[in-house]
Design a protein around this motif. Structure first.
Motif, mmCIF file in Angstrom:
data_model
loop_
_atom_site.group_PDB
_atom_site.id
_atom_site.type_symbol
_atom_site.label_atom_id
_atom_site.label_comp_id
_atom_site.label_asym_id
_atom_site.label_seq_id
_atom_site.Cartn_x
_atom_site.Cartn_y
_atom_site.Cartn_z
ATOM 1 N N UNK A 197 54.325 40.847 43.209
ATOM 2 C CA UNK A 197 55.078 40.512 44.417
ATOM 3 C C UNK A 197 56.175 41.545 44.657
ATOM 4 N N UNK A 198 56.760 42.094 43.602
ATOM 5 C CA UNK A 198 57.772 43.134 43.800
ATOM 6 C C UNK A 198 57.160 44.394 44.403
ATOM 7 N N UNK A 199 55.973 44.759 43.944
ATOM 8 C CA UNK A 199 55.297 45.910 44.536
ATOM 9 C C UNK A 199 54.862 45.590 45.967
ATOM 10 N N UNK A 200 54.471 44.338 46.189
ATOM 11 C CA UNK A 200 54.092 43.884 47.526
ATOM 12 C C UNK A 200 55.241 44.106 48.512
ATOM 13 N N UNK A 201 56.430 43.671 48.124
ATOM 14 C CA UNK A 201 57.605 43.840 48.989
ATOM 15 C C UNK A 201 57.915 45.323 49.182
ATOM 16 N N UNK A 202 57.783 46.088 48.124
ATOM 17 C CA UNK A 202 58.084 47.522 48.202
ATOM 18 C C UNK A 202 57.145 48.236 49.169
ATOM 19 N N UNK A 203 55.874 47.827 49.211
ATOM 20 C CA UNK A 203 54.914 48.459 50.106
ATOM 21 C C UNK A 203 55.121 48.025 51.560
ATOM 22 N N UNK A 204 55.511 46.777 51.772
ATOM 23 C CA UNK A 204 55.742 46.291 53.140
ATOM 24 C C UNK A 204 57.026 46.873 53.721
ATOM 25 N N UNK A 205 58.067 46.979 52.904
ATOM 26 C CA UNK A 205 59.376 47.516 53.305
ATOM 27 C C UNK A 205 59.949 46.783 54.522
ATOM 28 N N UNK A 206 60.117 45.477 54.445
ATOM 29 C CA UNK A 206 60.688 44.753 55.590
ATOM 30 C C UNK A 206 62.166 45.074 55.765
ATOM 31 N N UNK A 207 62.647 44.857 56.952
ATOM 32 C CA UNK A 207 64.077 45.027 57.200
ATOM 33 C C UNK A 207 64.853 43.835 56.635
ATOM 34 N N UNK A 263 50.412 47.232 38.860
ATOM 35 C CA UNK A 263 51.123 47.135 40.134
ATOM 36 C C UNK A 263 51.652 48.489 40.571
ATOM 37 N N UNK A 264 52.105 49.287 39.610
ATOM 38 C CA UNK A 264 52.621 50.623 39.956
ATOM 39 C C UNK A 264 51.530 51.525 40.522
ATOM 40 N N UNK A 265 50.275 51.254 40.156
ATOM 41 C CA UNK A 265 49.183 52.116 40.602
ATOM 42 C C UNK A 265 48.805 51.875 42.061
ATOM 43 N N UNK A 292 53.589 34.811 48.683
ATOM 44 C CA UNK A 292 54.121 33.965 47.623
ATOM 45 C C UNK A 292 54.344 34.783 46.357
ATOM 46 N N UNK A 293 55.217 34.300 45.514
ATOM 47 C CA UNK A 293 55.428 34.931 44.209
ATOM 48 C C UNK A 293 54.151 34.834 43.375
ATOM 49 N N UNK A 294 53.526 33.655 43.365
ATOM 50 C CA UNK A 294 52.302 33.410 42.599
ATOM 51 C C UNK A 294 51.116 33.432 43.557
ATOM 52 N N UNK A 295 50.107 34.279 43.320
ATOM 53 C CA UNK A 295 48.997 34.370 44.277
ATOM 54 C C UNK A 295 47.851 33.395 44.020
ATOM 55 N N UNK A 296 47.940 32.583 42.943
ATOM 56 C CA UNK A 296 46.894 31.607 42.652
ATOM 57 C C UNK A 296 47.521 30.229 42.509
ATOM 58 N N UNK A 297 46.823 29.221 42.982
ATOM 59 C CA UNK A 297 47.352 27.855 42.910
ATOM 60 C C UNK A 297 47.380 27.353 41.462
ATOM 61 N N UNK A 298 48.521 26.894 40.969
ATOM 62 C CA UNK A 298 48.553 26.256 39.649
ATOM 63 C C UNK A 298 47.792 24.938 39.713
ATOM 64 N N UNK A 299 47.013 24.602 38.691
ATOM 65 C CA UNK A 299 46.224 23.367 38.732
ATOM 66 C C UNK A 299 47.107 22.140 38.908
#
Length: 288
Positions: free
Chosen positions: A206-216, A99-101, A182-189
């Motif tokens: 998801x934490x990196x996702x939020x960091x890249x989007x940088x919403x207000x 995720x850091x990459x 979503x926190x989980x990107x794949x549907x649990x069975x």
């Protein structure tokens, strides 16, 4: 007067007659037979006259192996399914490193598409990454995809997604002015709850996702996403409607409002008024 021996013999006759009437015509061995240790040849012995394998009969010799076919006539080898990984802290550490990459959302999506450290990927049909406008100042995060989301590869497209769209429309927003994930990107069975280790493995993404989007403003929808992203054990009914902060790995703090998940509101429509208050608070926070 009947003796004990005569009573016993009478009982045995009656028992044998009962088995005969039930169609049991062959006695079994005194000891259980371990079919797993007999090998394929023993398990495939010809059946006896009463439909079961003849006991004590010698096993037939194995059939000779067929001659190898010419290379051009050989059938293509079946595709080998990816092996399941063991979900543990090692996979969570690997997820954090990957995720850091990611320097962009496209890179993060590509990393998730190639990531094999979460077994939820093996049962899901599609990666459910995000939907909406990544440049928007509002980001909403739920827990995990459902059946409709898994089929379409987009978050919040089923009944709960339709309700979320109406909730956004009520404050003058839609998917062109909001970003959803979503926190989980794949549907649990079976739509089961993700396990703690599955959630921990998906957390870095998801934490990196939020960091890249940088919403207000970040809105956490439901109990799981609120607890994960705010690192709290307090339940959603006590957290909802109260502003908090999500801190990224880079130290940036994002105003966060926990609210009720649309799926919960479908089951408890009386609580829609609470979500309405939350979304009005979000609207006020985002107004210039």
């Amino acid at each position: 007067m009947k003796t004990e021996a005569s009573d016993t013999s009478f009982g045995l006759r009656e028992l044998l007659a009962f088995y005969a009437d039930a169609g049991v015509e062959e006695a079994l061995c005194e000891e259980a037979v371990d079919r797993f240790s007999e090998g394929p040849a023993a398990r495939e012995r010809p059946a006896g006259p009463h439909g079961s394998a003849a006991r004590g009969a010698p096993s037939p010799p194995p059939a000779p192996a067929p001659a190898p076919a010419a290379r051009s006539e050989r059938a293509a080898a079946p595709a080998i399914a990816p092996a399941a990984s063991v979900p543990d802290e090692a996979q969570a550490a690997r997820a954090r490193e990957l995720a850091r990459q990611a320097a962009t959302l496209d890179e993060l999506r590509s990393i998730l598409e190639g990531f094999d450290g979460c077994n939820l990927k093996l049962t899901a049909k599609n990666l459910v990454f995000a939907d909406g406008n990544p440049q928007a100042d509002l980001m909403l995060v739920g827990e995990a995809p459902g059946r409709d989301e898994d089929l379409q590869g987009l978050p919040f497209v089923g009944r709960s997604g339709q309700l979320l769209d109406r909730m956004l429309a009520a404050i003058g927003r839609d998917r062109t002015s909001a970003y959803i994930s979503n926190v989980i990107p794949w549907r649990p069975p079976g739509n089961r709850d993700p396990s703690p280790i599955e959630t921990e493995i998906c957390r870095p993404f998801i934490e990196r996702h939020i960091e890249l989007v940088r919403p207000k403003v970040l809105v956490t929808l439901g109990n799981p996403s609120t607890k994960l992203l705010l690192r709290t054990t307090t339940g959603i009914m006590r957290m909802r409607g109260k502003w908090a902060e999500h801190e990224t790995a880079g130290g940036e703090k994002i105003a966060t409002l926990p609210s009720l998940h649309p799926a919960y509101l479908l089951r408890n429509p009386a609580h829609k008024k609470l979500a309405w208050r939350d979304f009005l608070a979000v609207k006020a926070r985002l107004e210039p």
